[in-house]
Design an enzyme around this catalytic site. Structure first.
Site, PDB file in Angstrom:
ATOM      1  N   GLU A  92       0.837  -1.204   0.000  1.00  0.00           N
ATOM      2  CA  GLU A  92       0.000   0.000   0.000  1.00  0.00           C
ATOM      3  C   GLU A  92       0.875   1.260   0.000  1.00  0.00           C
ATOM      4  OE1 GLU A  92      -3.470   1.962   2.896  1.00  0.00           O
ATOM      5  OE2 GLU A  92      -2.154   0.395   3.649  1.00  0.00           O
ATOM      6  N   LYS A 110      -9.920   2.300  -2.554  1.00  0.00           N
ATOM      7  CA  LYS A 110     -10.367   1.764  -1.268  1.00  0.00           C
ATOM      8  C   LYS A 110     -11.711   2.371  -0.890  1.00  0.00           C
ATOM      9  CE  LYS A 110      -8.732   1.111   3.502  1.00  0.00           C
ATOM     10  NZ  LYS A 110      -7.647   1.415   4.456  1.00  0.00           N
ATOM     11  N   CYS A 117      -5.417  -2.797   3.024  1.00  0.00           N
ATOM     12  CA  CYS A 117      -5.198  -2.697   4.469  1.00  0.00           C
ATOM     13  C   CYS A 117      -6.402  -3.144   5.273  1.00  0.00           C
ATOM     14  CB  CYS A 117      -4.789  -1.267   4.812  1.00  0.00           C
ATOM     15  SG  CYS A 117      -4.173  -1.058   6.510  1.00  0.00           S
TER      16      CYS A 117
END
Length: 515
Positions: free
Chosen positions: A273, A330, A384
């Site tokens: 990430e 995300k 994540c």
């Protein structure tokens, strides 16, 4: 003897039991202590008559459990100690106390629902599991530290493919509390120890669970052959304090390029990430360097991008020619970490999300999305925190061939946070029957097979890369088809059965008195 509310000693005992129960979580993984903590709770609850008092005990147990299990939450505040260090104890206290409210409400609700003592254990297990549902879904959800996570290295974890994390949490609560009720009744009725039994129950419970621990904590089956496609996991090990430092970020970028260029060539290369320190729109030179190092191998990497004034935490797929062939933004963001509620207003007062490097915070993407990753197949990206949510993974528009998680666990420090995050990634693989590719900035990067076993990894705090074969997926699991709904409906039916049973008992008792 009964009491209206818990004494200070009983409340402290509940907090201590919560602390002990959290030792079942990674990295210790002492699941038998979680069961022991649950088994001791009936002894603390038994003398307390009022629902409010039982609710306070539940809150105290949750406070101890979450304060211990989520102690890593202080780590993000240590990245810039001068500015944020003073917030750490307040963050731990408010997070632990707030999450404990769900459990306190469950204990209160169970006591209100089940007036008769013989119905209370079932009512508590039911209400407690419903509270875990609420914790997983409400206010964007935070299902971290569920009881099901303690079983990850035992055969019991295989149940995740059938009933999911909440179903396994339900069975854990049922087992622990049932054992506690059994021991409580045995001690008080047969040993006649009177007022001493509450303090003798924890060691008695631990002794009873010792034999079960040896039987259940068996190693999982040997790893099966993989599917032939090789994925390279790149771990630069950039500490969060240095990750965005202009004098250091070039070092980490060059390190990732060197790992990418190493022979032999894999089928896919995965960076973690926010792997590059530039906005995607300003990173053409960086993407060209990555493509050159990859030598015709597709690359996945994390970056920040500007979408017309809105900033996104993005997974980028570069094809064999180095062109951007896929983007995923995300969608499940970390509150106060990646965005601030009412962020545009908060930004006027200098309040920004910790992780966002641009603007007032990140904006959310449209939702789960399956991307094609060239010859290795289609994957479901998770960035994540998104790997924490089993129901988000279940919400994918179609079944992928694998899951792929890029993450920056440098935020979580080096104690428990990264290991607990890895456990949850392993759970998602088991629930779906899919392999999971995991690239983490500071670790643990891992290849995970459909049964949750780590087949290759890079240790926490190490820089390096590893080439691992991508395991074959299993057929769709029952949980991947049904999700959490069946258990939720069963729990609602359970609540109805408790009420009906109590009314029937009460009616029979009244008729007996008239006769």
């Amino acid at each position: 003897m009964t009491m209206q509310r818990p004494s200070v000693l009983r409340l402290l005992a509940a907090v201590l039991l919560g602390v002990v129960a959290a030792l079942g979580l990674a990295p210790t993984g002492w699941w038998w202590l979680t069961l022991a903590g649950l088994a001791a709770l009936p002894a603390v609850l038994a003398p307390i008559r009022r629902p409010r008092g039982q609710g306070l005990v539940g809150w105290g147990f949750g406070l101890g459990y979450f304060a211990h299990g989520l102690f890593w939450i202080i780590e993000p505040f240590q990245v810039d100690v001068a500015r944020h260090g003073w917030m750490a104890p307040f963050a731990l206290l408010f997070l632990s106390g707030g999450l404990a409210l769900f459990w306190g409400a469950a204990f209160w609700g169970a006591a209100r629902l089940a007036r008769r003592a013989d119905f209370r254990p079932f009512a508590l297990v039911t209400c407690w599991t419903l509270a875990e549902y609420a914790r997983s879904y409400l206010f964007t959800g935070f299902p971290w530290a569920q009881f099901s996570q303690i079983w990850i290295d035992t055969p019991a974890a295989l149940a995740l493919a059938w009933i999911g994390p909440l179903g396994l949490s339900f069975l854990t609560l049922a087992a622990g509390l049932s054992l506690g009720v059994f021991l409580l009744r045995f001690v008080t009725r047969h040993m006649r120890l009177g007022g001493a039994w509450p303090w003798l129950l924890p060691p008695v419970g631990c002794a009873a669970l010792a034999g079960a621990a040896a039987a259940l904590a068996l190693p999982l089956l040997p790893v099966e052959p993989a599917g032939g496609r090789v994925v390279r996991l790149v771990q630069p090990n950039a500490p969060q304090q240095e990750k965005w430092d202009p004098e250091r970020n070039a070092v980490f970028f060059e390190r990732q390029l060197a790992y990418t260029a190493a022979a032999p060539r894999p089928d896919l290369i995965v960076w973690p990430e926010s792997a590059i320190p530039w906005l995607l729109e300003d990173a053409d030179f960086a993407l060209a360097a990555i493509a050159g190092a990859a030598g015709g191998v597709p690359v996945v990497l994390g970056a920040q991008r500007d979408g017309e004034g809105r900033y996104y935490n993005t997974l980028v797929y570069l094809d064999a020619e180095g062109a951007v062939a896929g983007l995923y933004d995300k969608h499940h963001l970390v509150p106060f970490g990646e965005y601030i509620p009412f962020g545009d207003l908060a930004a006027r007062f200098g309040l920004h999300g910790f992780a966002a490097q641009e603007g007032a915070g990140y904006s959310a993407g449209p939702g789960p999305q399956v991307l094609g990753f060239g010859g290795i197949g289609a994957g479901l990206p998770l960035i994540c925190y998104e790997a924490v949510f089993a129901h988000d993974v279940n919400a994918a528009p179609e079944r992928p061939d694998f899951l792929i998680q890029i993450t920056n666990d440098a935020w979580f420090g080096k104690r428990s946070g990264p290991y607990q995050h890895l456990v949850q990634a392993r759970m998602r693989a088991m629930e779906q029957g899919l392999p999971l590719i995991r690239a983490a900035n500071t670790g643990v990067s891992a290849m995970i097979d459909p049964r949750g076993r780590v087949t290759a990894s890079i240790a926490l705090g190490q820089a390096g890369f590893v080439d691992a074969e991508l395991p074959r997926p299993l057929p769709p699991t029952p949980y991947s088809r049904t999700g959490d709904l069946p258990l939720f409906l069963l729990l609602l039916l359970g609540l109805g059965a408790i009420r009906a049973g109590q009314r029937a008992r009460s009616g029979a008792a009244r008729r007996g008195k008239r006769d």
